[in-house]
Scaffold this motif. Sequence first.
Motif, mmCIF file in Angstrom:
data_model
loop_
_atom_site.group_PDB
_atom_site.id
_atom_site.type_symbol
_atom_site.label_atom_id
_atom_site.label_comp_id
_atom_site.label_asym_id
_atom_site.label_seq_id
_atom_site.Cartn_x
_atom_site.Cartn_y
_atom_site.Cartn_z
ATOM 1 N N SER A 98 0.851 -1.179 0.000
ATOM 2 C CA SER A 98 0.000 0.000 0.000
ATOM 3 C C SER A 98 0.892 1.235 0.000
ATOM 4 O O SER A 98 1.634 1.472 0.961
ATOM 5 N N GLY A 99 0.836 2.008 -1.087
ATOM 6 C CA GLY A 99 1.711 3.167 -1.195
ATOM 7 C C GLY A 99 3.162 2.743 -1.217
ATOM 8 O O GLY A 99 3.560 1.872 -1.982
ATOM 9 N N LYS A 100 3.954 3.310 -0.326
ATOM 10 C CA LYS A 100 5.374 2.979 -0.267
ATOM 11 C C LYS A 100 5.685 1.982 0.842
ATOM 12 O O LYS A 100 6.855 1.781 1.192
ATOM 13 N N THR A 101 4.652 1.371 1.376
ATOM 14 C CA THR A 101 4.855 0.426 2.477
ATOM 15 C C THR A 101 4.403 -0.964 2.091
ATOM 16 O O THR A 101 3.367 -1.150 1.461
ATOM 17 N N GLN A 102 5.209 -1.917 2.475
ATOM 18 C CA GLN A 102 4.921 -3.317 2.192
ATOM 19 C C GLN A 102 4.720 -4.064 3.506
ATOM 20 O O GLN A 102 5.448 -3.841 4.474
ATOM 21 N N TYR A 103 3.711 -4.934 3.522
ATOM 22 C CA TYR A 103 3.405 -5.704 4.722
ATOM 23 C C TYR A 103 3.414 -7.183 4.374
ATOM 24 O O TYR A 103 2.923 -7.587 3.321
ATOM 25 N N MET A 104 3.934 -7.994 5.295
ATOM 26 C CA MET A 104 3.957 -9.438 5.116
ATOM 27 C C MET A 104 3.444 -10.095 6.381
ATOM 28 O O MET A 104 3.722 -9.634 7.487
ATOM 29 N N LYS A 105 2.686 -11.189 6.203
ATOM 30 C CA LYS A 105 2.229 -11.975 7.353
ATOM 31 C C LYS A 105 2.341 -13.443 6.987
ATOM 32 O O LYS A 105 1.647 -13.930 6.092
ATOM 33 N N GLY A 106 3.226 -14.145 7.661
ATOM 34 C CA GLY A 106 3.442 -15.542 7.339
ATOM 35 C C GLY A 106 3.329 -16.434 8.553
ATOM 36 O O GLY A 106 3.387 -15.966 9.701
ATOM 37 N N ASP A 107 3.166 -17.728 8.303
ATOM 38 C CA ASP A 107 3.160 -18.663 9.425
ATOM 39 C C ASP A 107 4.599 -18.948 9.847
ATOM 40 O O ASP A 107 5.562 -18.478 9.219
ATOM 41 N N GLU A 108 4.757 -19.712 10.910
ATOM 42 C CA GLU A 108 6.102 -19.954 11.452
ATOM 43 C C GLU A 108 6.987 -20.695 10.458
ATOM 44 O O GLU A 108 8.182 -20.412 10.341
ATOM 45 N N ALA A 109 6.397 -21.639 9.720
ATOM 46 C CA ALA A 109 7.185 -22.408 8.745
ATOM 47 C C ALA A 109 7.755 -21.487 7.666
ATOM 48 O O ALA A 109 8.913 -21.634 7.262
ATOM 49 N N PHE A 110 6.950 -20.524 7.232
ATOM 50 C CA PHE A 110 7.429 -19.590 6.221
ATOM 51 C C PHE A 110 8.608 -18.775 6.748
ATOM 52 O O PHE A 110 9.641 -18.650 6.089
ATOM 53 N N TRP A 111 8.450 -18.195 7.930
ATOM 54 C CA TRP A 111 9.511 -17.347 8.470
ATOM 55 C C TRP A 111 10.778 -18.158 8.765
ATOM 56 O O TRP A 111 11.889 -17.680 8.561
ATOM 57 N N LYS A 112 10.579 -19.376 9.219
ATOM 58 C CA LYS A 112 11.749 -20.211 9.502
ATOM 59 C C LYS A 112 12.532 -20.483 8.233
ATOM 60 O O LYS A 112 13.766 -20.400 8.212
#
Length: 236
Positions: A98-112
């Motif tokens: 959104s605009g110049k900002t990026q947001y991410m939301k992942g589960d633990e497996a993704f972040w690991k």
Amino acid sequence: MAANRKLLAAAVACAAAIVGLTGCLGGDEEKDPFEGMSADKIADKAADASKGAGSFKVAGEGQQEGKPLKVEFSIAKSGDCKGNVDGGADGTAELLVSGKTQYMKGDEAFWKDAMGGSGQAGKASKFKDKWVKTPTEKESGVCDADEMFRSDELKGLKREKDAEVDGEKAAVLTKSKSGKKSTFYVAMEGKPYFLKVVTSGKDDPGTMNFTDYGKPVVVKAPAPNEVMDMQELMAS
């Protein structure tokens, strides 16, 4: 940020690098809207039309580094977008720009998996199911229609026998290079949008479908109290 780049690279590998269902068409008496055009010219028209639509959806599946990957994105005319990436055992994540900002939301497996190479995998649980704010990376091309439909890369194409994609007549264009074959399906009725792209070969094969051209896409940033700062999470 390494995790961010990895997610975007995976999405772009499917979305930007592969812009099919084959079958015979009846009605040979119907006029070919691309009659007399070279395959490259047809691709140019498709790139212009697809970019000109402003908004669209793209969804598909394939492989990234030999692992299964599914992506789905909605791109707004403003350049904002929202979507998700499913890496199977490597986890899932949502992405929103959104605009110049990026947001991410992942589960633990993704972040690991995403943080494994940085030595920070042990902190993956802190990121689980949280919206994490990061700067956008323009070079990623995830929400950039100009990057996704780059006509300068659609050269050296060959037109094959026409086909259908979900009931829509399509011109079929192919390109083979370095053991990789790309097949582009372009709408023959209405505006010449890209409908589907298939890549085959031993490296990162995949299929992408493009739909909902011109339909409004609303992208809303998460509420401030739902967003975590990457630097704070890494430091804690």
